[in-house]
Design an enzyme around this catalytic site. Structure first.
Site, short mmCIF file in Angstrom:
data_model
loop_
_atom_site.label_atom_id
_atom_site.label_comp_id
_atom_site.label_asym_id
_atom_site.label_seq_id
_atom_site.Cartn_x
_atom_site.Cartn_y
_atom_site.Cartn_z
N ILE A 38 -6.40 -6.24 1.41
CA ILE A 38 -5.71 -5.76 0.21
C ILE A 38 -4.62 -6.77 -0.14
O ILE A 38 -3.93 -7.28 0.75
CB ILE A 38 -5.08 -4.37 0.46
N ILE A 75 0.83 -1.21 0.00
CA ILE A 75 0.00 0.00 0.00
C ILE A 75 0.87 1.26 0.00
O ILE A 75 0.56 2.25 -0.66
CB ILE A 75 -0.95 -0.03 1.23
N TYR A 98 -3.38 -6.97 16.90
CA TYR A 98 -3.25 -6.09 15.73
C TYR A 98 -4.44 -5.14 15.63
O TYR A 98 -4.27 -3.94 15.42
CB TYR A 98 -3.15 -6.95 14.47
N SER A 138 -5.40 2.84 9.23
CA SER A 138 -6.16 2.01 10.16
C SER A 138 -6.46 0.68 9.48
O SER A 138 -5.66 0.21 8.65
CB SER A 138 -7.45 2.76 10.54
N SER A 139 -7.59 0.07 9.77
CA SER A 139 -7.93 -1.21 9.16
C SER A 139 -9.40 -1.54 9.39
O SER A 139 -9.98 -1.12 10.40
CB SER A 139 -7.08 -2.33 9.78
N ASN A 164 2.13 4.93 6.95
CA ASN A 164 1.55 3.68 6.44
C ASN A 164 2.23 2.43 7.01
O ASN A 164 1.60 1.38 7.11
CB ASN A 164 1.68 3.70 4.91
N LYS A 171 -4.99 -0.78 15.57
CA LYS A 171 -5.69 0.05 14.59
C LYS A 171 -6.82 0.83 15.25
O LYS A 171 -7.16 1.93 14.81
CB LYS A 171 -6.19 -0.83 13.44
N ASP A 222 14.32 2.12 11.04
CA ASP A 222 13.57 1.03 11.66
C ASP A 222 12.58 1.62 12.65
O ASP A 222 12.98 2.15 13.70
CB ASP A 222 14.53 0.06 12.36
#
Ligand code: NAD
Length: 248
Positions: free
Chosen positions: A188, A18, A155, A141-142, A92, A159, A64
């Protein structure tokens, strides 16, 4: 097509997926792009070359973002390239790990929060002195923050934290005309969601979507470019779902 000519942009995790598609979309709209990567130097240089081939301006920088000083290092490297003017930040870079509640380790939990939450928080903090009045910040986000999909409790919590940060950052930075939003992609087709390339993964994914194909990074990049542009000047503090109508 929004125009970003004359603007400078930093995209984290832009060597692939992405982030790569977003860097290309911003460059296509005319922005000078800093292509951040952590380990994929060759891939990042390929993104830079692709942008330059089309007449755009781009540079690759490494940092990093799992380390406490990663965001500060990235902000310093960014300043060395753009000086005192950054218009667009697309935070991102992210990591994910599928694990049940029982199987989630403290180490995994801390890494997820370090890269997905701590890094964008302190990157914004470190870049505040050069983020222009009127600039745009986009976090990623997600779908997983809004719906219980897959086996991703830790995870998904990172988000959820991103969505909360967006509101507080937007409220705090609005007086400078800085807009802060997030994009919440559905599944995605990237390295992170490689499960969707299996037959089972694909049918699980399409089964929760209104639109019947697998989302691509190129479905996200132009939305980030839109949010970064003046076309989105009245949108702030929001998370925009870009998921083909997942879990409606
Ligand atoms: P990806 O794995 O292809 O890309 C992740 C990027 O983050 C890579 O460029 C990687 O180098 C970078 N990154 C990871 N750890 C890092 C670290 N320690 N320091 C610096 N950079 C680091 O996955 P993607 O799908 O392109 O993910 C991009 C963003 O989209 C992530 O925030 C992810 O959570 C989010 N997202 C992805 C999906 C999906 O289905 N692919 C869905 C919702 C949200």
């Amino acid at each position: 097509m929004p125009t970003l000519s004359g603007k400078t942009a930093l995209v984290t995790g832009a060597s692939r997926g992405i982030g790569r598609a977003t860097a290309l979309a911003l460059a296509k709209a005319g922005a000078q792009v800093i292509v951040h990567y952590s380990r994929g130097a060759k891939e990042a240089e390929a993104v830079v070359a692709e942008i330059r081939k089309e007449g755009g301006r781009a540079d690759a920088v490494a940092a990093d973002l799992a380390t406490p000083d990663g965001p500060q290092a990235l902000a310093e490297k960014t300043r060395r390239i753009v000086g005192d003017r950054l218009d667009i930040l697309i935070a991102n870079a992210g990591v994910s790990k599928a694990a049940t509640i029982e199987n989630t380790t403290i180490e995994d939990f801390d890494t997820l929060f370090a890269v997905n939450v701590r890094a964008p928080f302190f990157l914004v903090q470190q870049l505040l002195p050069i983020l222009q009045n009127g600039s745009s910040i986009v976090l990623v986000s997600s779908l997983a923050a809004h719906a219980a999909v897959g086996t991703l409790p830790a995870y998904s919590a990172t988000k959820g934290a991103v969505d909360t940060l967006v509101k507080h950052f937007a409220a705090a930075l609005g007086t400078r005309g800085i807009r802060v939003n997030a994009i919440a992609p559905g599944v995605i087709d990237t390295d992170m969601s490689s499960f969707a390339r299996t037959e089972d993964g694909r049918s699980f994914t399409l089964g929760m979507q209104a639109l019947q194909r697998l989302g691509q990074p190129s479905d996200i990049g132009p939305v980030a470019a839109f949010l970064a542009s003046d076309e989105a000047r009245w949108i702030t503090g929001d998370t925009l779902r870009v998921d083909g109508g997942s879990k409606l």
